[in-house]
Design an enzyme around this catalytic site. Structure first.
Site, mmCIF file in Angstrom:
data_model
loop_
_atom_site.group_PDB
_atom_site.id
_atom_site.type_symbol
_atom_site.label_atom_id
_atom_site.label_comp_id
_atom_site.label_asym_id
_atom_site.label_seq_id
_atom_site.Cartn_x
_atom_site.Cartn_y
_atom_site.Cartn_z
ATOM 1 N N ASP A 151 0.823 -1.216 0.000
ATOM 2 C CA ASP A 151 0.000 0.000 0.000
ATOM 3 C C ASP A 151 0.855 1.263 0.000
ATOM 4 O O ASP A 151 1.958 1.270 0.547
ATOM 5 C CB ASP A 151 -0.918 -0.033 1.239
ATOM 6 N N ASN B 69 -11.325 -2.098 -5.035
ATOM 7 C CA ASN B 69 -10.557 -1.144 -5.842
ATOM 8 C C ASN B 69 -11.272 -0.731 -7.138
ATOM 9 O O ASN B 69 -10.894 0.259 -7.765
ATOM 10 C CB ASN B 69 -9.153 -1.680 -6.152
HETATM 11 C C1 IPE Z 1 -5.517 -2.542 -0.090
HETATM 12 O O1 IPE Z 1 -5.159 -1.222 -0.264
HETATM 13 C C2 IPE Z 1 -5.591 -3.224 -1.417
HETATM 14 C C3 IPE Z 1 -4.317 -3.402 -2.105
HETATM 15 C C4 IPE Z 1 -3.147 -3.105 -1.647
HETATM 16 C C5 IPE Z 1 -4.424 -4.010 -3.396
HETATM 17 P P1 IPE Z 1 -6.252 -0.072 -0.380
HETATM 18 O O2 IPE Z 1 -5.525 1.194 -0.556
HETATM 19 O O3 IPE Z 1 -7.258 -0.423 -1.407
HETATM 20 O O4 IPE Z 1 -6.970 -0.143 1.037
HETATM 21 P P2 IPE Z 1 -7.674 0.989 1.888
HETATM 22 O O5 IPE Z 1 -8.679 1.655 0.991
HETATM 23 O O6 IPE Z 1 -6.625 1.926 2.344
HETATM 24 O O7 IPE Z 1 -8.308 0.253 3.038
HETATM 25 C C1 IPE Z 2 -1.683 0.250 -3.376
HETATM 26 O O1 IPE Z 2 -1.423 1.609 -3.387
HETATM 27 C C2 IPE Z 2 -1.951 -0.300 -4.758
HETATM 28 C C3 IPE Z 2 -3.360 -0.651 -5.009
HETATM 29 C C4 IPE Z 2 -4.329 -0.606 -4.139
HETATM 30 C C5 IPE Z 2 -3.670 -1.099 -6.342
HETATM 31 P P1 IPE Z 2 -2.591 2.659 -3.413
HETATM 32 O O2 IPE Z 2 -2.981 2.918 -4.814
HETATM 33 O O3 IPE Z 2 -3.711 2.240 -2.512
HETATM 34 O O4 IPE Z 2 -1.878 3.931 -2.817
HETATM 35 P P2 IPE Z 2 -2.443 4.920 -1.721
HETATM 36 O O5 IPE Z 2 -2.867 4.092 -0.537
HETATM 37 O O6 IPE Z 2 -3.606 5.637 -2.323
HETATM 38 O O7 IPE Z 2 -1.313 5.823 -1.392
HETATM 39 MG MG MG Z 3 -4.050 2.449 -0.545
#
Ligand code: IPE
Ligand code: IPE
Ligand code: MG
Length: 267
Positions: free
Chosen positions: A32, A80
């Site tokens: 993340d 997502n």
């Molecule tokens: C969790 O991250 C999903 C992945 C890393 C693929 P998110 O960014 O989607 O989770 P939240 O929204 O912070 O809980």
């Molecule tokens: C994790 O990084 C990757 C996916 C969830 C696909 P994020 O895209 O959630 O990055 P942040 O949390 O918004 O910084």
């Molecule tokens: Mg994230």
């Protein structure tokens, strides 16, 4: 060893602190922080996702060299899809592009790749490379990389509950036969040992619908580092921290010379 007392200067120094007999066999990672990393740098979120891919490559190498056998990463959750279509689109194209480029090396490294999640909504071109990669690498024995895509822990559990309900209704099984072992055997992770360690980057202290069943007794390590900045050093720190944990599984630490006394009753 506590990391507070030890300020390491090199990967090698950290590596030497690791007990090679206590390496977690299965590590799960919620990768993340890609978007925040890019935004902080004034870049589009997509560049965070691009950088995230190279970090994953590094962590596969490090974990494999260390003696881990399974790495399960969260790449795209069932939630997502609510992101802007442009970002979702970019991510799906990125998965396809990266796999096409990397599958040969993944196979050469004797890595078995498996995709965990509901692949049905993906475009045909992506589905075909996902299935092809699984087929090419299915007999590889050195290391397994599970990539969770369109994965949600709740959806997975409901799917199993539904399957068992149908089997009970049709008389194929007796409802009394439903137990943890049977339930576990129907999960998307069937045959895969539960992770001993879960790492989440970017400082968020939640599991965001990841492996709800499988993480029941995993040790959780939260790193404040955003995924695109994560690296071997940070991974080794997580392993050392894991090795300092006392895994009790609901029991108690067994200390020699200590016996249980019920002070209330004996007083
Ligand atoms: C969790 O991250 C999903 C992945 C890393 C693929 P998110 O960014 O989607 O989770 P939240 O929204 O912070 O809980
Ligand atoms: C994790 O990084 C990757 C996916 C969830 C696909 P994020 O895209 O959630 O990055 P942040 O949390 O918004 O910084
Ligand atoms: Mg994230």
């Amino acid at each position: 060893m506590t990391l507070e007392k030890f300020i390491p200067i090199s990967n090698l120094e950290l590596f030497q602190e690791i007990d090679k007999n206590k390496i977690p066999k299965h590590v799960a990672i919620i990768m993340d922080g890609n978007g925040r990393w890019a935004t902080k740098k004034g870049l589009p979120r997509s560049s965070g996702h691009n950088k995230g891919v190279s970090v994953l490559k590094e962590i596969i190498k490090v974990s494999k060299n260390l003696g881990c056998k399974i790495l399960t990463v969260y790449a795209f959750s069932t939630e997502n899809w609510i992101r802007p279509a442009k970002e979702v689109d970019f991510l799906l194209r990125l998965f396809e592009k990266v796999l096409k480029k990397e599958i040969k090396e993944i196979h050469q490294e004797s890595i078995k790749i498996k995709f965990i999640g509901d692949l049905s909504p993906f475009p045909d071109s992506l589905k075909s490379i996902l299935y092809r990669s699984e087929a090419i690498t299915k007999d590889n024995k050195n290391f397994t990389l599970n990539v969770c895509v369109n994965y949600g822990g709740r959806q997975e559990i409901v799917k199993v509950a539904k399957e068992l309900a149908y089997k009970s209704f049709s008389g194929e099984i007796n409802p009394s036969e439903v137990d943890e072992k049977l339930f576990n055997s129907k999960l998307l992770t069937q045959g895969i040992k539960d992770p001993e360690l879960l790492i989440r980057t970017s400082g968020e202290k939640r599991i965001s619908n990841f492996l709800l069943w499988q993480l029941a007794y995993s040790e959780i390590y939260i790193s404040d580092v955003l995924w695109p900045d994560f690296n071997e050093f940070e991974f080794l720190k997580a392993i050392i921290d894991y090795q300092s944990r006392n895994r009790r599984f609901g029991g108690i630490e067994s200390l020699p010379n200590e016996s249980f006394e019920d002070s209330y009753c004996s007083s």
